[in-house]
Structures are given as structure tokens and as C-alpha cells.
Scaffold this motif. Structure first.
Motif, PDB file in Angstrom:
ATOM      1  N   GLY A  65       0.801  -1.215   0.000  1.00 28.26           N
ATOM      2  CA  GLY A  65       0.000   0.000   0.000  1.00 28.26           C
ATOM      3  C   GLY A  65       0.831   1.260   0.000  1.00 28.26           C
ATOM      4  O   GLY A  65       0.307   2.358  -0.248  1.00 28.26           O
ATOM      5  N   LEU A  66       2.124   1.112   0.270  1.00 28.71           N
ATOM      6  CA  LEU A  66       3.012   2.265   0.175  1.00 28.71           C
ATOM      7  C   LEU A  66       3.061   2.808  -1.254  1.00 28.71           C
ATOM      8  O   LEU A  66       3.274   4.018  -1.462  1.00 28.71           O
ATOM      9  N   MET A  67       2.829   1.956  -2.234  1.00 31.11           N
ATOM     10  CA  MET A  67       2.979   2.375  -3.625  1.00 31.11           C
ATOM     11  C   MET A  67       2.011   3.481  -4.033  1.00 31.11           C
ATOM     12  O   MET A  67       2.419   4.451  -4.683  1.00 31.11           O
ATOM     13  N   PRO A  68       0.714   3.406  -3.699  1.00 33.21           N
ATOM     14  CA  PRO A  68      -0.159   4.543  -4.014  1.00 33.21           C
ATOM     15  C   PRO A  68       0.254   5.827  -3.302  1.00 33.21           C
ATOM     16  O   PRO A  68       0.099   6.919  -3.859  1.00 33.21           O
ATOM     17  N   LEU A  69       0.773   5.704  -2.080  1.00 31.19           N
ATOM     18  CA  LEU A  69       1.263   6.888  -1.376  1.00 31.19           C
ATOM     19  C   LEU A  69       2.446   7.489  -2.124  1.00 31.19           C
ATOM     20  O   LEU A  69       2.531   8.717  -2.299  1.00 31.19           O
ATOM     21  N   GLN A  70       3.350   6.641  -2.574  1.00 29.48           N
ATOM     22  CA  GLN A  70       4.488   7.118  -3.367  1.00 29.48           C
ATOM     23  C   GLN A  70       4.012   7.793  -4.652  1.00 29.48           C
ATOM     24  O   GLN A  70       4.575   8.813  -5.069  1.00 29.48           O
ATOM     25  N   ALA A  71       2.999   7.214  -5.279  1.00 30.72           N
ATOM     26  CA  ALA A  71       2.457   7.810  -6.509  1.00 30.72           C
ATOM     27  C   ALA A  71       1.916   9.196  -6.228  1.00 30.72           C
ATOM     28  O   ALA A  71       2.129  10.137  -7.008  1.00 30.72           O
ATOM     29  N   ALA A  72       1.192   9.355  -5.118  1.00 30.06           N
ATOM     30  CA  ALA A  72       0.646  10.663  -4.762  1.00 30.06           C
ATOM     31  C   ALA A  72       1.759  11.672  -4.520  1.00 30.06           C
ATOM     32  O   ALA A  72       1.694  12.819  -4.987  1.00 30.06           O
ATOM     33  N   LEU A  73       2.799  11.254  -3.827  1.00 30.15           N
ATOM     34  CA  LEU A  73       3.916  12.160  -3.532  1.00 30.15           C
ATOM     35  C   LEU A  73       4.682  12.510  -4.803  1.00 30.15           C
ATOM     36  O   LEU A  73       5.142  13.646  -4.978  1.00 30.15           O
ATOM     37  N   THR A  74       4.814  11.541  -5.704  1.00 30.10           N
ATOM     38  CA  THR A  74       5.497  11.793  -6.975  1.00 30.10           C
ATOM     39  C   THR A  74       4.709  12.794  -7.814  1.00 30.10           C
ATOM     40  O   THR A  74       5.281  13.718  -8.415  1.00 30.10           O
ATOM     41  N   ALA A  75       3.389  12.628  -7.865  1.00 28.78           N
ATOM     42  CA  ALA A  75       2.552  13.571  -8.610  1.00 28.78           C
ATOM     43  C   ALA A  75       2.632  14.963  -7.988  1.00 28.78           C
ATOM     44  O   ALA A  75       2.686  15.970  -8.701  1.00 28.78           O
ATOM     45  N   HIS A  76       2.634  15.026  -6.677  1.00 26.63           N
ATOM     46  CA  HIS A  76       2.742  16.325  -6.004  1.00 26.63           C
ATOM     47  C   HIS A  76       4.052  17.028  -6.368  1.00 26.63           C
ATOM     48  O   HIS A  76       4.102  18.263  -6.442  1.00 26.63           O
ATOM     49  N   GLY A  77       5.090  16.236  -6.644  1.00 28.51           N
ATOM     50  CA  GLY A  77       6.364  16.805  -7.067  1.00 28.51           C
ATOM     51  C   GLY A  77       6.383  17.248  -8.512  1.00 28.51           C
ATOM     52  O   GLY A  77       7.381  17.814  -8.972  1.00 28.51           O
ATOM     53  N   GLY A  78       5.297  16.969  -9.241  1.00 31.53           N
ATOM     54  CA  GLY A  78       5.191  17.440 -10.616  1.00 31.53           C
ATOM     55  C   GLY A  78       5.339  16.373 -11.679  1.00 31.53           C
ATOM     56  O   GLY A  78       5.186  16.660 -12.864  1.00 31.53           O
ATOM     57  N   ALA A  79       5.625  15.143 -11.281  1.00 33.60           N
ATOM     58  CA  ALA A  79       5.823  14.062 -12.252  1.00 33.60           C
ATOM     59  C   ALA A  79       4.544  13.246 -12.362  1.00 33.60           C
ATOM     60  O   ALA A  79       4.469  12.102 -11.905  1.00 33.60           O
ATOM     61  N   THR A  80       3.523  13.811 -12.992  1.00 33.30           N
ATOM     62  CA  THR A  80       2.208  13.189 -13.021  1.00 33.30           C
ATOM     63  C   THR A  80       2.213  11.876 -13.786  1.00 33.30           C
ATOM     64  O   THR A  80       1.630  10.880 -13.335  1.00 33.30           O
ATOM     65  N   ALA A  81       2.859  11.829 -14.946  1.00 33.46           N
ATOM     66  CA  ALA A  81       2.872  10.611 -15.750  1.00 33.46           C
ATOM     67  C   ALA A  81       3.598   9.482 -15.029  1.00 33.46           C
ATOM     68  O   ALA A  81       3.135   8.333 -15.012  1.00 33.46           O
ATOM     69  N   ALA A  82       4.726   9.806 -14.411  1.00 32.71           N
ATOM     70  CA  ALA A  82       5.475   8.793 -13.662  1.00 32.71           C
ATOM     71  C   ALA A  82       4.650   8.288 -12.488  1.00 32.71           C
ATOM     72  O   ALA A  82       4.671   7.096 -12.166  1.00 32.71           O
ATOM     73  N   ALA A  83       3.917   9.185 -11.861  1.00 31.88           N
ATOM     74  CA  ALA A  83       3.071   8.791 -10.732  1.00 31.88           C
ATOM     75  C   ALA A  83       1.963   7.847 -11.179  1.00 31.88           C
ATOM     76  O   ALA A  83       1.656   6.849 -10.507  1.00 31.88           O
ATOM     77  N   ALA A  84       1.348   8.150 -12.309  1.00 24.74           N
ATOM     78  CA  ALA A  84       0.290   7.284 -12.831  1.00 24.74           C
ATOM     79  C   ALA A  84       0.835   5.900 -13.160  1.00 24.74           C
ATOM     80  O   ALA A  84       0.191   4.878 -12.874  1.00 24.74           O
ATOM     81  N   ALA A  85       2.034   5.843 -13.741  1.00 21.18           N
ATOM     82  CA  ALA A  85       2.653   4.550 -14.044  1.00 21.18           C
ATOM     83  C   ALA A  85       2.923   3.773 -12.765  1.00 21.18           C
ATOM     84  O   ALA A  85       2.709   2.552 -12.703  1.00 21.18           O
TER      85      ALA A  85
END
Length: 330
Positions: A292-312
């Protein structure tokens, strides 16, 4: 075990199978590691690049090293509590587990040096030290959860140090660490709750423990999502315009979705443990928390501006859950 072949030149000693090594290092759980690096690199301004990929590979090696070292250190306890694990079951000799941990640590440090030079080692060396200190000394002490949380936080900061030059951000060591501090703290908070729960996987826990970790996880999810909610409100109110406004709204949506998915997976499992804090339910909550850490990481990555990487990254989560049915992440 009678049908396993012996290693040539080693008498009757059975060969160590790749499947056993995969179970030793909890191979699928390593899918939760690259997101640490990605979140840190995104916060520092440049998430995708050769350095970042190199640090991801380094961190995966160090994670696997920690899993092998854990089973080496816990061999006596696991003989009673987890006899099905590779070391106590005899499928992997204890000294082999230690050798695997050492080799993976060396490989992780070499990858960090090759991909990031001195800055790469600035992230990898403290991380490796934290892993070994936790498994060999701190795991069973009151400092255990904090030690494990610091290791995950260091992994995020390693990603921040790996970031190359961004379009509008300073990339000095101090600036990179400062920008990575918030995602590192949130990942560390998650890891603290997970480690606290993991101490009760066998005997179960008092209900107040999963209740406390659920409250902490909810706070972590809210802290991650609040900035995105503010952005979405501003966009709907017409204070954000044009393509930049649309991109900000999309980014906010990915952040919110990641935070909700995190709470939906890990939070649901913890709620079940609150209702019935048996060893089985606590163990399921720990497994849900690892992945479940992975969706949290995705949210933090998107917040940093890397939306496509976060979605992947978010798309990898279901794959990790399927793989975990074959090789337990705990």
C-alpha cells in the motif's frame, strides 16, 4: 526435499533454488522500493534520468539485502514462529542468507557509486548502514520502528540526491535534501506504523495498536492530499487558467487518487485488525501496508510534478498485489 539435486562437489547438500532465493528476499515486495526514489527525485525537480534509475536499482538491492539479513538474524526465532521460511525450513542455509545479504549490499553500493558518484554514495551508505543496524541490532529494541522508518526516509532522500538539474530548481545537496524532506517524512511515518504492527504478526496485537496506526495512516493520507484538494478548489473557482491550470488540476486528481488508494488498501486492512486483532489479521495488515506504500508514493510523486510517472507507479500496484499471492511480502 528428496527430489532436489545436490550441488556438484558438495556431497549431498541440496542446491538452493531460485524460487527459494526469491522467497528469501521477498522479491515482489521490491516493487515498493523504486517509488521512494521517484518521490524524492520528483520533489527535487527532475525525477526521470539515468541517475534516478541507477539509484532505484541500488535501493532494490539494499532492500533485498535487508530481507536476506533479516532471515539470517531471525533464524532461531523463525524456527519456532515461521518454520516455513527458507532458512528454518532448510531450503536456504543460514550462511547463504548472510552471503546473499553481503553480496546485494555490495552490489547496491556499487550501483549507487556508478550512477550517482559521491552524491549517490551519500544516499546509499547511510541507507545500507541503517538496514544492517536494524536487522542485526535494533529490530527487537524500542528503537526498531524508528530505525526502519529512518531507512525508508533515507531511501526517499537518496532519490532527491539523485535528481539531475531541473528547469527551475536548485540542485545543490542541501537544496535537494530540503525538497525531499516532506515526502521522506510521510514515507517514514507510514513505515513506522507498519513496523510497529509487524511485531505482532504471530501473537496478535492489542486493539489499541492497529487503532493508533490507522489514525496515523489517515493523518498521513490527509497530509498528502490536502495540497491537492486546495489546488482542485482553486481550479473550480476559476483561479487557475489555461493549460497550466488544467495540468495542475490533473496533478491534483492523481495526488488525491493515490492518497485514497493508499488509505483504501492499508487503512481497510488496519480497520479489520482493529475489529479482530488476531495474528492473521495483523499479518494481512502488514502485507497490505508494504504494498500500500505504492499509491502513497504515486501521490507524492505527482505532487512533485511528475504526473505521468506517478500514474505509471500507481498501475504497478495491482501487479505487485497479484505477485504477492505467490511470494509473501512479509
Amino acid at each position: 526435499m528428496k527430489d532436489r539435486r545436490a550441488v556438484p562437489g558438495s556431497g549431498s547438500r541440496p542446491a538452493v533454488r531460485l524460487a527459494d532465493l526469491a522467497q528469501l528476499v521477498r522479491a515482489p515486495a521490491a516493487l515498493s522500493v523504486p517509488g521512494d526514489v521517484l518521490a524524492g527525485a520528483a520533489a527535487a525537480g527532475h525525477p526521470l534520468g539515468v541517475r534516478t534509475v541507477g539509484v532505484m536499482c541500488s535501493s532494490v538491492c539494499l532492500y533485498w539485502a535487508g530481507m536476506a539479513l533479516n532471515d539470517y538474524a531471525d533464524a532461531t526465532i523463525d524456527a519456532v514462529e515461521r518454520p516455513e521460511r527458507p532458512v528454518p525450513s532448510g531450503r536456504v542455509p543460514r550462511r547463504t542468507a548472510l552471503a546473499v545479504a553481503g553480496a546485494l549490499t555490495a552490489g547496491g553500493l556499487a550501483l549507487a557509486a556508478a550512477s550517482g558518484g559521491r552524491r549517490g554514495l551519500m544516499g546509499a551508505v547511510p541507507l545500507a548502514a541503517a538496514v544492517w543496524a536494524y536487522d542485526l541490532k535494533l529490530k527487537s529494541t524500542p528503537a526498531g520502528p524508528a530505525a526502519m522508518a529512518s531507512a525508508r526516509a533515507l531511501d526517499v532522500l537518496a532519490g532527491a540526491l539523485a535528481a539531475g538539474p531541473g528547469p527551475d530548481r536548485a540542485t545543490g545537496t542541501g537544496a535537494a535534501l530540503l525538497r525531499g524532506a516532506v515526502p521522506a517524512a510521510l514515507v517514514g511515518a507510514h513505515t513506522y506504523t507498519l513496523t510497529a504492527l509487524s511485531r505482532h504478526e504471530i501473537s496478535g496485537a492489542p486493539a489499541r495498536l492497529p487503532a493508533a496506526t490507522l489514525a496515523a495512516s489517515t493523518t498521513t493520507a490527509l497530509a498528502t492530499a490536502v495540497p491537492a484538494v486546495r489546488t482542485a478548489v482553486a481550479w473550480r473557482a476559476g483561479r487557475l487558467h489555461g493549460r497550466s491550470g488544467t495540468r495542475a488540476a490533473v496533478r491534483a486528481g492523481v495526488v488525491a487518487a493515490g492518497a485514497l488508494a493508499y488509505l483504501g488498501s492499508y487503512g481497510t486492512a488496519q480497520a479489520r485488525a482493529v475489529r479482530e486483532p488476531s495474528g492473521e489479521n495483523v499479518r494481512r495488515a502488514v502485507g497490505a501496508g508494504i504494498l500500500g506504500l505504492m499509491p502513497l508514493q504515486a501521490a507524492l510523486t505527482a505532487h512533485g510534478g511528475a504526473t505521468a510517472a506517478a500514474a505509471a507507479l500507481g498501475l504497478v500496484h495491482p501487479l505487485a498485489r497479484r505477485l504477492a499471492r505467490r511470494v509473501s511480502p512479509t
